[in-house]
Structure formats: structure tokens, C-alpha cells
Write an enzyme that holds these catalytic residues in place. Structure first.
Site: not given
Ligand code: GLY
Length: 573
Positions: A384, A426, A455, A476-477
Site C-alpha cells: 500500500t 480484503d 480496509s 502495512g496491511g
Molecule cells: N489492502 C489493505 C487494506 O486496505 O487494508
């Protein structure tokens, strides 16, 4: 005099990207290798890629405001940072004007109208993991172009043409890729070839990629020209939309012309919360990030973190227990607010969060299977990138944007030159089944037609005494939320300057799996032993987060924090 400030320390990149920028008035001295924390009066840009930071600064120097610079940086990143910068993905923007007006823009991707709850399950009802991660079926309807058009329409000062042009130049004339990018692209060569039988500019057919190889993206330049000429119609209709739909037909994806034409970015009311006299302005659902960030801050506020010390055993224990409870809530209660009644008011209630911590036991870790989501009355490759900007007048923008995995679904739209996201992962593809970040979910985040997937992105702005104080965010997910949280407390509780706060080693817990992920040297060995003795399972891993942030000092200047975990660059002037 403009200065470019580059952190000295480099770590292996994670699958995320963040950039923040504050802009003053700048000039490039080429002083790479200098640490940050210098003061700049006019502005600063901090982003994950030097070329994108330069684009942002130039827009500010031309008299553009923070939103103009943000739009230009977003498009520039789509060219120079194709693993996460994008026009084929989505993201969130938190905005604060110099006068204190706040707003939030949701340009998160959406599921296609033809999407269905069980679309990633096999006949036995088990998730087919690759289907939500790779290829055409993994892609949600992109939101980035609509988001940039909307942001510019509302707040932009320079012309649309001017803010899109730098990205076109970068795509058309090319730019020199970094060593890290060369290695990533070489590593993905086979996969990119397999998925993109018609080829993509990201595949080097003649040789291997090297540091400083020139990456020219002619098809992407043409797509950007259409966006420049026609605004959202240049992407969601006409030749680009036709190319996306043809790509879907080729790879059995779901996106249709109607999905694209119907996509809209949405303005939402930012979430605000207080922490030790500071006001935090952050992203509401469809991100879980803002709610979870405020919950974490409320959960730890009663504890004397400063007295205990940074990453001491007591500090880590309290934070881990707060994170465990907050991520349990995330799994149950958070989803697209247009589809699910998120109990936002209760989750943001101070007493609720204090009570959640009441059963925490100093002598032993609380097992995650003993922590369920709080009872709510009624119903209400970590890739991201984040950037933060403050312009000459003090307007601030914090944007986090993503393709989800590194290089998204790896599907490059034939003839249009950009990658599509794999954001469908997600969603909770099945209650309790972990996604690529190990996050679980249920009904709130189940797949439905036209729904946005939950998200963790947490673009945020912090005020002190009614004035701008900090702009912050990270990729960082699932670790985004805890990295932003730790950066904020590093400044507020541990009195770190912004570069130290960004660079400080981090740790992360997300309820399930019941592990504490720790960066090497984040916790000293004595503290680690004490935590282990209490039942905390510490797992050492690579970099956590890649924060890019800006702080406004007491004397009114700006300082940037560019994360040394990546190639991030702060430019001030
Ligand atoms: N794709 C990671 C997030 O949106 O949390």
C-alpha cells in the site's frame, strides 16, 4: 533553498508503500543521505519514491495547494511505484484545511455487481485462496481516478491538466528504477508473463532489470492522457473502460462497463478522538483504521506509558492487550457502512474501551480465544502507499492508497498499461477464514454486489490546541493501524522527534493469530523474557510499517519523517 533528506538506514521493503509530504518552498540540493528533522518554513513532501516527492514539491512551488500536490503525487506513484501506487486500485484521503475544516474521501474499490458472497469457495465450501489473490477475479472496481477527480474538483487550485502532466512525463520519457524495484520485477518475471500473455511494460524481454534501468510505459502514458483530457470519463468510459472489460472477458473477471460507469468516490465525515490533549482526525469506515486507532488510544490512555518507557515490558503488554481486543471488534463489527450498520458510536465510546481492558490480567497474557468482540447493544505483501502533504498555507492532506498485494492482481490491462488490484481478498470470503494478512471477519465484511471491502488504511491528521500538529500514515496491511498508533504515541508519550518516531522499531498483535509480531531489536531481551514468561508468543519478523509523516513544530516550521525501511524521501523547502 530546498533540501532533499533521505534516511540513512535501509531495510528490505515490505509489501506496502507510504508517503507523506508537507510542502514548504523548495530547491533541490541533492543532499541525499541526510537524516531528517530539519526545519522548513514553506513546505515539505514525504513519499515512498523520490520521483513522486519531487513531483509534489514542484506542484507546490508552482502555487498549487496540498490537494493539487496530492493528485499529482498519486498519479506519479502510479507510474514510478507500480507495486502500490495506482490508477487500478483505491484508497482514502483525510483533509484538514488551514482554517481547520476537515473532510474524508472514500475512493475504495467496490465489488462488481455480479459479485456474490461465496464466489471464492469450492464445492465443499472451502476458500480457494488464489482466486481472491491473483488474476482477474481478484480485482475490485478501481476508485483512484474517481477519487482524484473528486478531490481536485472540491479543493484543487491548479488546472487538472497541470496536476496530471508530471505523471504523463514520467511514463512517456521513463524513469530510472531503484535496485529494489529491479529485484522485485525480476522476481515476478515468470508470474507477470503467465498472467499477461499479451505482455506488459513491467516485463523486460531483452534482459533482466538492473538498478537505474529506464522504465518507459507508453500505454500508461496514453491512459493518463485520456484521464487528463476527459477526467473520470477518460478512465470509466471509452477506450480505457473497453480495455478493462476486454481484459475481464479474457481472464474470466466480473467487471462490466456498468460497474465502471457507476463507480463513485464518497465524501464521508472523518472520525475524531482525543488523546492526552491532542485531537486525532482519521478515516471512518470503509476503513477499519480510524475506529481502531481511536479505540487503541482510548484503551491505553489511562496507563502511564511515559513512566514505563518505550517498548518496556509493561508498555508492550498493555498495548498488546488493547490490540487484541480492538482487532476482535474489527473482525465482528466493521464493514462497508453503506451495507452494514457499523456501531461506530459505541466503539468510539471511552467507557466502552476502558471496560474492554478491565479483564486484562497483569500476571498472564489473555488468550485470544477468551476475547470475543465486545457486545454491542443494538446494531449500528502489505503493499500500500501513504503520503501526507502540507502546503504553504497550512492545508494538510493524508492519503493512503493501495492495490492490496504487491503489484495487485498482477493483471496489467492490455493496451492501457496499468495493473489491477486484488482488493477482493480484503473481504471476508468466509466467516473466520483468514485473508492474506491473517485477518478474519464475518457478516459485516461479507462479499455483496457493489459493496466496498473493509480496509485497515489509516490516513490521519493530529491537532494540538486547534492547530495542525501532525500528518501521518503508513502501508502495512493489518499492521497499518498499529504502526500509525505507535508513531503517534512515540511522539506524544515518548517525546520522540518525528524521524525517530517513524524509524522506531515496532510490534503488532491482531487478536488472531494469537502472536506478537516483533521487529528485530524492538523489545530488549529482558523485557522479551518477562513477556514470554507471561505467555506472550513473540514472533520476530521483517519490517513493520513504512510510515511517512510530517510534524509542525512549536515554532511553526515543518519537519518530515521518512521511513528508513524503504526508499522514502522527505523534501522540504
Ligand atoms: N489492502 C489493505 C487494506 O486496505 O487494508
Amino acid at each position: 533553498m530546498q533540501k532533499i533528506i533521505k534516511p540513512l538506514i535501509k531495510f528490505k521493503i515490505t509489501s506496502i508503500l507510504v508517503f507523506s509530504f508537507v510542502v514548504f518552498t523548495s530547491c533541490v540540493t541533492g543532499q541525499l543521505g541526510k537524516r531528517n528533522n530539519e526545519d522548513f518554513k514553506n513546505g515539505m513532501v514525504v513519499s515512498a519514491h523520490p520521483e513522486a516527492s519531487k513531483v509534489g514539491i514542484e506542484i507546490l512551488k508552482k502555487g498549487g495547494n496540498a490537494v493539487d500536490a496530492a493528485v499529482a503525487v498519486q498519479f506519479a506513484l502510479a507510474v514510478v511505484y507500480p507495486n502500490a501506487g495506482n490508477i487500478g486500485g483505491g484508497g482514502f484521503m483525510v483533509y484538514r484545511s488551514a482554517k481547520g475544516e476537515v473532510n474524508a474521501l472514500d475512493f475504495r474499490e467496490k465489488a462488481s455487481a455480479a459479485a456474490s458472497r461465496d464466489m471464492y469457495l469450492d464445492a465443499a465450501g472451502n476458500p480457494i485462496v488464489e482466486k481472491s489473490l491473483y488474476g482477474h477475479l481478484a480485482a475490485g472496481v478501481p476508485g483512484s481516478v474517481a477519487g482524484m477527480v473528486e478531490a481536485h474538483k472540491k479543493y484543487g487550485k491548479l488546472s487538472w491538466k497541470e496536476v496530471v502532466q508530471p505523471a504523463i512525463d514520467l511514463a512517456e520519457k521513463g524513469f530510472e528504477i531503484t535496485k529494489r524495484q529491479a529485484s522485485e520485477l525480476n522476481g515476478l518475471h515468470r508470474k507477470l508473463m503467465d498472467i499477461n500473455v499479451n505482455g506488459t511494460a513491467l516485463v523486460n524481454l531483452e534482459s533482466t532489470w538492473q538498478e537505474r534501468s529506464l522504465l518507459i510505459q507508453t500505454e500508461l502514458a496514453n491512459t493518463l492522457k485520456l484521464i487528463q483530457q476527459k477526467g473520470r470519463a477518460g478512465f470509466y468510459e471509452g477506450a480505457v473502460a473497453d480495455a478493462i472489460v476486454a481484459e475481464m472477458q479474457r481472464g474470466k473477471g466480473l467487471m462490466t462497463k456498468e460497474d465502471l460507469k457507476n463507480y463513485r468516490a464518497v465524501w464521508r465525515k472523518p472520525i475524531t478522538g482525543n488523546y492526552r490533549g491532542y485531537k486525532v482526525i482519521t478515516m471512518p469506515p470503509t476503513s477499519s483504521g480510524g475506529i481502531a486507532l481511536i479505540q487503541l488510544l482510548q484503551s491505553v490512555e489511562p496507563y502511564p506509558l511515559n513512566r514505563w518507557g518505550h517498548n518496556s515490558d509493561s508498555t508492550v503488554q498493555v498495548i498488546v492487550e488493547a490490540e487484541r481486543r480492538v482487532y476482535a471488534d474489527r473482525a465482528t463489527h466493521l464493514g462497508d457502512p453503506d451495507f452494514y450498520n457499523v456501531p461506530q458510536k459505541q466503539l468510539l465510546n471511552l467507557d466502552y474501551n476502558k471496560k474492554r481492558m478491565a479483564d486484562f490480567n497483569w500476571s498472564a497474557a489473555t488468550p485470544s480465544d477468551k476475547v470475543l468482540a465486545g457486545v454491542i447493544k443494538g446494531k449500528e505483501s502489505e503493499e500500500t502507499t501513504h503520503f501526507s502533504i502540507v502546503d504553504h498555507d497550512g492545508n494538510a492532506v493524508s492519503i493512503t492508497t493501495t492495490l492490496n498485494g504487491s503489484y495487485g492482481s498482477l493483471v496489467a490491462v492490455k493496451g492501457a498499461g496499468f495493473l489491477l488490484n486484488n482488493e477482493m481478498d480484503d473481504f471476508s470470503v468466509k466467516p473466520g477464514a483468514p485473508n492474506m494478512y491473517g485477518l478474519v471477519g464475518g457478516e459485516a465484511n461479507a462479499i455483496a454486489p457493489n459493496k466496498r471491502m473493509l480496509s485497515s488504511m489509516t490516513p490521519s491528521i493530529v491537532e494540538k490546541d486547534g492547530q495542525l500538529f501532525m500528518v501521518v500514515g503508513t502501508p502495512g496491511g493489518s499492521t497499518i493501524i498499529t504502526s500509525v498508533f505507535q508513531t503517534i504515541i512515540n511522539v506524544i508519550d515518548f517525546n520522540m522527534d518525528i524521524q525517530s518516531a517513524v524509524a522506531a522499531k515496532k510490534f503488532h498483535h491482531q487478536w488472531l493469530p494469537d502472536e506478537v509480531y516483533v521487529e528485530k531489536d524492538a523489545i530488549d531481551s529482558l523485557a522479551a523474557e518477562k513477556l514470554k514468561a507471561k505467555g506472550y508468543n513473540l514472533l520476530y519478523r521483517g519490517p513493520i510499517g513504512r510510515v511517512d509523516a510530517i510534524i509542525k513544530t512549536k515554532w511553526g516550521s515543518y519537519q518530515g519523517g521518512a521511513d528508513p525501511r524503504g526508499d522514502d524521501l522527505a523534501i522540504g523547502y
